[in-house]
Design a protein around this motif. Structure first.
Motif: not given
Length: 455
Positions: A191-199, A216-218, A222-224
């Motif tokens: 969750p912390a890493t996801r928040a770092r890159y989301a948006g 590919a991960y990013l 981006a599709e979320a």
């Protein structure tokens, strides 16, 4: 080994895939290994990228000698056709193997120096009659010395990633911007890493499998629905050519080929922009705290929130500096191995399987294996490391015929790249007619990739 040292253990530095395989082969040969692992468990480095799935199947990730040691314990080999994550590899194979080796594996032991007993690298007299001395820093802060008959350095390259700068040095401002720079593939399930890159806008620097994976991960992120605005800028030091995205469907390691196709899809679908021929010289911080990358030619990119640097890894040679090593001046790989793996020359097909002859140094009895043996060259496969240590263990046991016998066939890459074109920005503009190893065709992002023939 000589009479004065043969009772001593062979010191193996690192309890990763190659180090543990070395211990298994030595044990099978009746030679006592002592594996020195800096971490608190086996495969510490592998666990740090445990969220990443390997592009090799289980059948290519289990060493035969290790499997022989594990069999009597009731260990069951995973399905050979499936692809484990790094965490799976550590949990279901590497740690069980270390457990079987028992007291032959020592944790919390960081190797800080290796030399000959009583001989620095200058002294010739009776040098090869002296055992190796391995200096260790223990987890409790104490230091000690261990004597060894031979040294197998399987410490890897994970903790020495290459910097951003196109000249091999950190870019100006790279250290100061460290709070927004990562040198690892992000674990977007955290969750912390996801928040770092989301948006956010993220620059991904690199052109290998790790960069493909990050892109590919990013793109998936981006599709979320809750990650609107996630976008990547893919920065390549060279141009985009027919080999940029790997072998694709022509790769005999299908999962490896799929990584390149996923990276291409990220660009084609608008989740990433590709910037080519960009060699980063400096990183500047804008008034809003975001980062601006500046190239050697003066180009400036739009500001990004984060930077992921995946420009390769390099060997840490500091603790073996008192040994007489024969290393290639460019790759920092053993001189006999370097021509086989040099990305400036090597283009397509297999890397010839190699062993003790290619891995020996002027200092007899010391070997660098696994990822570290490749120096700064990419595309190392686990099975290559297993063949290396099989050959070395046979040599140390006096079985030279087995040491020189090739027992490995590596899969084709499916990629035909141009000799001498590695990392050159102009590579995308150069074309040549015919031949397996001609210069790669220019590939337009968004258009189907040209088919690659076998080599």
């Amino acid at each position: 080994m000589n009479a004065s040292t043969e009772a001593l253990p062979v010191a193996v530095i690192g309890a990763g895939p190659a180090g543990l395989a070395a211990a298994a082969h030595l044990t099978g040969r009746g030679i006592k290994p002592l594996v020195l692992e800096a971490g608190a468990a086996a495969a510490t480095a592998v666990r740090e990228w445990g969220h990443v799935r390997l592009f090799s199947t289980w059948s290519e990730l289990v060493d035969p000698a290790a499997e022989k040691l594990l069999a009597p314990t009731g260990w069951t080999a995973p399905d050979g056709a499936t692809y484990p994550s790094g965490a799976d590899w550590a949990a279901f194979y590497l740690q069980p193997l270390a457990d079987v080796l028992g007291e032959r594996v020592r944790y919390g032991a960081t190797v800080i120096g290796v030399s000959r007993l009583g001989r620095d690298r200058i002294v010739d007299a009776d040098r090869e009659q002296q055992p190796f001395t391995v200096r260790i820093a223990n987890a409790d802060g104490t230091e000690e010395r261990i004597l060894a008959s031979a040294v197998i350095d399987a410490s890897g390259t994970w903790y020495t990633p290459s910097p951003i700068g196109g000249d091999g040095l950190p870019a100006l401002g790279e250290k100061a911007a460290g709070d927004r720079i990562s040198y690892r593939i992000p674990d977007l399930k955290n969750p912390a890493t996801r928040a770092r890159y989301a948006g956010k806008r993220t620059a991904v620097i690199g052109s290998g499998a790790s960069a493909f994976t990050a892109l590919a991960y990013l793109a998936d992120l981006a599709e979320a629905e809750d990650a609107t605005g996630t976008h990547a800028t893919w920065i390549l030091r060279r141009g985009i050519s027919g080999s940029t995205f790997g072998g694709g469907s022509a790769d005999q390691l299908p999962a490896r080929g799929a990584l390149g196709l996923a990276a291409k899809a990220a660009v084609d679908n608008g989740y990433a922009d590709a910037v080519t021929g960009f060699r980063t010289d400096a990183i500047q911080r804008g008034s809003d705290g975001r980062l601006i990358l500046v190239a050697e030619d003066g180009r400036r990119l739009d500001a990004v929130d984060e930077v992921i640097v995946l420009t390769g890894l390099r060997p840490d040679l500091s603790f073996v500096s008192e040994l007489r090593l024969g290393l290639d001046e460019r790759l920092q790989a053993p001189v006999e191995l370097a021509p086989l793996i040099d990305p400036n020359q090597h283009s397509c097909g297999t890397v010839y399987p190699h062993g003790v002859n290619e891995l020996s140094h002027p200092e007899q009895g010391v070997y660098i294996v696994g990822m570290k043996s490749y120096g700064r060259a990419p595309t190392f496969l686990a099975m290559t490391g297993y063949e290396q240590v099989r050959s070395i263990a046979a040599h140390l046991a006096g079985d030279q015929e087995a040491a020189e016998r090739v027992e490995l066939t590596l899969p084709e890459t499916g990629v035909c790249g141009g000799a001498g074109l590695f990392d050159q920005p102009a590579a995308a503009e150069e074309t040549s007619g015919g031949g397996c190893c001609a210069a790669p065709e220019t590939l337009t992002v968004g258009a189907p990739a040209p088919s690659s023939g076998g080599c």
